[in-house]
Design a protein around this motif. Structure first.
Motif: not given
Lengths: 175, 162
Positions: A65, A73, A103, A105, A109, A111-114, A116, A118
């Motif tokens: 990350e 972001q 991706s 994200q 946060e 939680d992974w944002k589906d 967004n 990838t």
């Protein structure tokens, strides 16, 4: 791991952290399910008694990350080791690790944002893929780093394995 | 054209994008842009294994080329199907090159060595003086085109071989 990384370990999850030039870089991996399958049974039957078994190494997927100080972001790169090549005798001919998915994200946060997008690198333009690999290398995530991560992960995995065996021994003895 | 680059070594920090740019330009200069090439950046171990297996010299070296076609110097393949667009594989002994490139720009030396390897894929050899002259001339030509494009000053690998 060389390169000024700080290490945090929470159970089976490890994080390597580094700050460089206005960016925060985190490499996260989990040692669970990180040992690739060993050679098949047919090969093992042919093995001579005095031959040493190959070393067990842990090759976890790892997530890089990258957070820049002035953005909200986080750029997330999901990296994998080749499935059947690490630890074998002789040098191999492939990349030491690959980037599988990329991706953005929201920073901070959990939680992974589906929702967004990838990017899967399977069909990615190779020139752009090379730029992404160079991007990681410029931040200390290169082949040498990937090798040292294997050593770290293997050591952590072994440590957890021994602890598990000790816990199992105690548990079995309880009346 | 697809140019596959793999970095299979850990010892030498390498940037892939500049290498890809240079190789793409060299392939264009060779008139071979529509063909596929694989380039593997290799460590001493892999180069030693390949050199031993294919040239009976079990020692690291700077470059090994494995052409997919048997070509006269400078000839291009006439592909009849998709897989015949593959020109071959070039293994760059990056560790070896870095060790011997003391003081020189590593990226430049890698590029010059890769140019040499690409010429081997297209049938150029340097077993005799005349073969070497022909190959040297071609390397000079493609490196000059690259120099014009990139503002570099690269010279062929085998200067002074004969």
């Amino acid at each position: 791991v060389s390169g000024g990384w700080e290490l945090e370990v929470h159970g089976t999850e490890a994080k390597l952290l580094r700050k460089v030039a206005g960016e925060r870089i985190t490499v996260t991996f989990n040692i669970n399910n990180s040992i690739p399958p060993s050679v098949d049974e047919d090969t093992q039957e042919d093995q001579k008694p005095d031959e040493q078994e190959p070393d067990i190494t842990s090759t976890p997927n790892f997530v890089v990350e990258v957070v820049k100080d002035d953005t909200k972001q986080t750029l997330v790169l999901d990296c994998h080791y080749p499935e059947d090549e690490v630890g074998q005798e002789g040098e191999e001919e492939s990349d030491i690790f690959t980037i599988r998915e990329v991706s953005f994200q929201p920073t901070g946060e959990a939680d992974w944002k589906d929702t967004n997008y990838t990017l899967n690198t399977d069909s990615l333009d190779w020139a752009l893929y090379d730029h992404l690999m160079d991007f990681l290398a410029d931040r200390g995530v290169d082949n040498a780093f990937a090798d040292e991560l294997i050593e770290l992960s293997t050591a952590l995995e072994h440590q957890e394995y021994i602890k598990f065996l000790e816990d199992l021994k105690s548990f079995v003895k309880c009346q | 054209m697809s140019l596959v680059i793999r970095n299979a070594q850990r010892s030498v920090p390498l940037r892939r994008a500049p290498l890809r740019r240079a190789l793409s330009a060299l392939l264009a200069a060779l008139g071979a842009s529509r063909f596929d090439v694989a380039l593997v950046c290799a460590g001493d171990g892999l180069m030693r294994r390949l050199n031993g297996a294919y040239r009976q010299r079990p020692e690291p070296t700077d470059v090994l080329s494995f052409p997919a076609h048997r070509l006269a110097p400078g000839q291009l393949p006439r592909p009849r199907c998709r897989h015949e667009y593959h020109l071959g594989d070039v293994f760059l002994g990056v560790e070896y090159i870095a060790r011997h490139a003391a003081g020189e720009d590593l990226e430049g030396v890698l590029t010059v060595t890769a140019a040499h390897g690409l010429c081997h894929l297209l049938g150029y050899q340097h077993n005799t003086k005349s073969e070497w002259q022909q190959m040297y001339q071609k390397e000079e030509e493609i490196l000059e085109k690259l120099n014009q494009l990139m503002g570099t000053n690269l010279r062929p690998l085998t200067a002074g071989l004969f």
